[in-house]
Design an enzyme around this catalytic site. Structure first.
Site, mmCIF file in Angstrom:
data_model
loop_
_atom_site.group_PDB
_atom_site.id
_atom_site.type_symbol
_atom_site.label_atom_id
_atom_site.label_comp_id
_atom_site.label_asym_id
_atom_site.label_seq_id
_atom_site.Cartn_x
_atom_site.Cartn_y
_atom_site.Cartn_z
ATOM 1 N N ASN A 10 0.869 -1.183 0.000
ATOM 2 C CA ASN A 10 0.000 0.000 0.000
ATOM 3 C C ASN A 10 0.906 1.233 0.000
ATOM 4 O O ASN A 10 1.485 1.564 1.030
ATOM 5 C CB ASN A 10 -0.888 -0.042 1.249
ATOM 6 C CG ASN A 10 -1.692 1.234 1.433
ATOM 7 O OD1 ASN A 10 -1.771 2.068 0.519
ATOM 8 N ND2 ASN A 10 -2.282 1.393 2.608
ATOM 9 N N LYS A 12 0.124 4.272 -0.310
ATOM 10 C CA LYS A 12 -0.525 5.470 0.249
ATOM 11 C C LYS A 12 -0.267 6.670 -0.676
ATOM 12 O O LYS A 12 -0.180 6.486 -1.889
ATOM 13 C CB LYS A 12 -0.042 5.706 1.676
ATOM 14 C CG LYS A 12 -0.144 4.414 2.519
ATOM 15 C CD LYS A 12 0.020 4.627 3.979
ATOM 16 C CE LYS A 12 -0.131 3.289 4.694
ATOM 17 N NZ LYS A 12 -0.149 3.381 6.124
ATOM 18 N N HIS A 97 -9.662 1.073 4.691
ATOM 19 C CA HIS A 97 -8.390 1.289 5.389
ATOM 20 C C HIS A 97 -8.616 2.287 6.519
ATOM 21 O O HIS A 97 -9.392 3.232 6.376
ATOM 22 C CB HIS A 97 -7.330 1.805 4.408
ATOM 23 C CG HIS A 97 -5.962 1.824 5.022
ATOM 24 N ND1 HIS A 97 -5.578 2.810 5.901
ATOM 25 C CD2 HIS A 97 -4.916 0.966 4.934
ATOM 26 C CE1 HIS A 97 -4.335 2.551 6.315
ATOM 27 N NE2 HIS A 97 -3.918 1.437 5.739
ATOM 28 N N GLU A 99 -7.020 4.692 7.555
ATOM 29 C CA GLU A 99 -6.791 6.108 7.217
ATOM 30 C C GLU A 99 -7.988 6.678 6.457
ATOM 31 O O GLU A 99 -8.310 7.861 6.586
ATOM 32 C CB GLU A 99 -5.477 6.235 6.422
ATOM 33 C CG GLU A 99 -4.279 6.039 7.352
ATOM 34 C CD GLU A 99 -3.017 5.515 6.684
ATOM 35 O OE1 GLU A 99 -2.912 5.561 5.446
ATOM 36 O OE2 GLU A 99 -2.137 5.045 7.432
ATOM 37 N N GLU A 167 -5.492 -4.698 10.690
ATOM 38 C CA GLU A 167 -4.421 -3.733 10.915
ATOM 39 C C GLU A 167 -4.750 -2.899 12.152
ATOM 40 O O GLU A 167 -5.562 -1.961 12.075
ATOM 41 C CB GLU A 167 -4.293 -2.779 9.727
ATOM 42 C CG GLU A 167 -3.989 -3.448 8.412
ATOM 43 C CD GLU A 167 -3.475 -2.435 7.398
ATOM 44 O OE1 GLU A 167 -2.327 -2.551 6.994
ATOM 45 O OE2 GLU A 167 -4.224 -1.507 7.055
ATOM 46 N N GLY A 173 2.380 2.429 10.633
ATOM 47 C CA GLY A 173 3.353 3.499 10.429
ATOM 48 C C GLY A 173 4.057 3.947 11.696
ATOM 49 O O GLY A 173 4.729 4.973 11.704
ATOM 50 N N SER A 211 3.252 -1.937 10.364
ATOM 51 C CA SER A 211 4.703 -1.967 10.615
ATOM 52 C C SER A 211 5.360 -3.313 10.307
ATOM 53 O O SER A 211 6.343 -3.686 10.951
ATOM 54 C CB SER A 211 5.011 -1.511 12.047
ATOM 55 O OG SER A 211 4.640 -0.154 12.213
HETATM 56 P P1 PGA Z 1 2.731 0.378 7.562
HETATM 57 O O1 PGA Z 1 1.287 0.587 6.906
HETATM 58 O O2 PGA Z 1 3.273 -0.934 7.054
HETATM 59 O O3 PGA Z 1 3.533 1.544 7.093
HETATM 60 O O4 PGA Z 1 2.542 0.358 9.044
HETATM 61 C C1 PGA Z 1 0.418 -0.502 6.743
HETATM 62 C C2 PGA Z 1 -0.886 -0.050 6.147
HETATM 63 O O5 PGA Z 1 -1.375 1.034 6.490
HETATM 64 O O6 PGA Z 1 -1.483 -0.750 5.323
#
Ligand code: PGA
Length: 251
Positions: A10, A12, A97, A99, A167, A173, A211
């Site tokens: 992803n 983003k 997601h 976000e 997640e 992140g 992460s």
């Molecule tokens: P990350 O993001 O691996 O940077 O923690 C995962 C995600 O949001 O899908």
């Protein structure tokens, strides 16, 4: 025969035209790994999807997007529909997601409609769920996630046509990964709920995200009921992403 695993990147809101190089490095790495059990996809920003497809040999990476609207067209400035994605050869799409849920106020009901739109247009939806730190600390992690699953999966969905990604919001992140016991407990709870809804619930890939990196991937991907990873930051570096893919393949 082991079930397919998925490793999905992803990106983003990251990347530019030069990111076609990253996609090419991932593609050649994937070809070199000669994967038997693992499917790999990347979800770049919308503006890069077609360009990146044109720079790849094709057939080795699933072409993904990060979201879709639940309607096909209309007065929805700035949105992209599932049919638009499918018309340019997109195969997978993230929905719900955290976000999107946080930045755009997306409810489970909206996520459910987006997943249905994806299914209606031949896309494989990756339905994302996860609790916040407050919810985990107050002991509501499992009930929150099961509630999201209950309400975000379209009623008519078939097990073979959806993917679920757990997640934890506090792990995205942040460099903080959920502990193995927490992942095992959550994935088992999700699988148990899925078994009440689908005859063939074991066919639904359950990804972990938050992460995941080259160093911790093997220990996460070896856990029971973990069928792959949704990867943010580490999917922006080909060596790291390929190490995660190898870890999934060698589970
Ligand atoms: P990350 O993001 O691996 O940077 O923690 C995962 C995600 O949001 O899908």
């Amino acid at each position: 025969m082991s079930k397919n695993k998925y490793v999905i990147g992803n990106w983003k809101m990251n990347g530019d035209l030069s990111s076609a190089n990253l996609a090419q490095e991932i593609e050649s790495g994937v070809i070199g790994l000669n994967l038997q059990n693992t499917k790999v996809g990347i979800c770049p920003p919308y503006t890069l999807i077609g360009y990146i497809q044109s720079k790849l040999i094709g057939g080795n990476l699933l072409s993904g997007a990060q979201d879709c609207h639940f309607l096909s067209n209309g007065a929805h400035t700035g949105d992209i529909s599932a049919i638009m994605l499918s018309q340019i050869g997109v195969q997978i799409v993230l929905v719900g997601h955290s976000e999107r849920r946080a930045d755009h106020g997306e409810s489970n009901e909206i996520v459910n409609k987006k997943a249905q739109a994806a299914l209606d247009n031949g896309l494989l939806p990756i339905i994302c769920v996860g609790e916040t730190l407050e919810q985990r600390e107050s002991g509501a992690a499992i009930s929150t996630v099961l509630g999201q699953i209950e309400n975000s999966i379209p009623k008519a969905a078939e097990a073979e046509k959806i993917i679920i990604a757990y997640e934890p919001v506090w792990a995205i992140g942040t460099g903080k990964v959920a502990g193995p016991d927490d992942i095992l407990e959550m994935h088992a709870a999700i699988r148990k709920l899925l078994k009440t809804k689908f005859e063939n619930a074991d066919a639904i890939p359950l990804l972990y995200g938050g992460s995941v990196n080259a160093s911790n991937a093997a220990s996460i991907l070896h856990l029971a009921n973990v069928d792959g990873a949704l990867v943010g930051g580490a999917s922006l570096k080909s060596a790291d992403f390929l190490a995660i893919i190898s870890a999934a393949e060698n589970k």
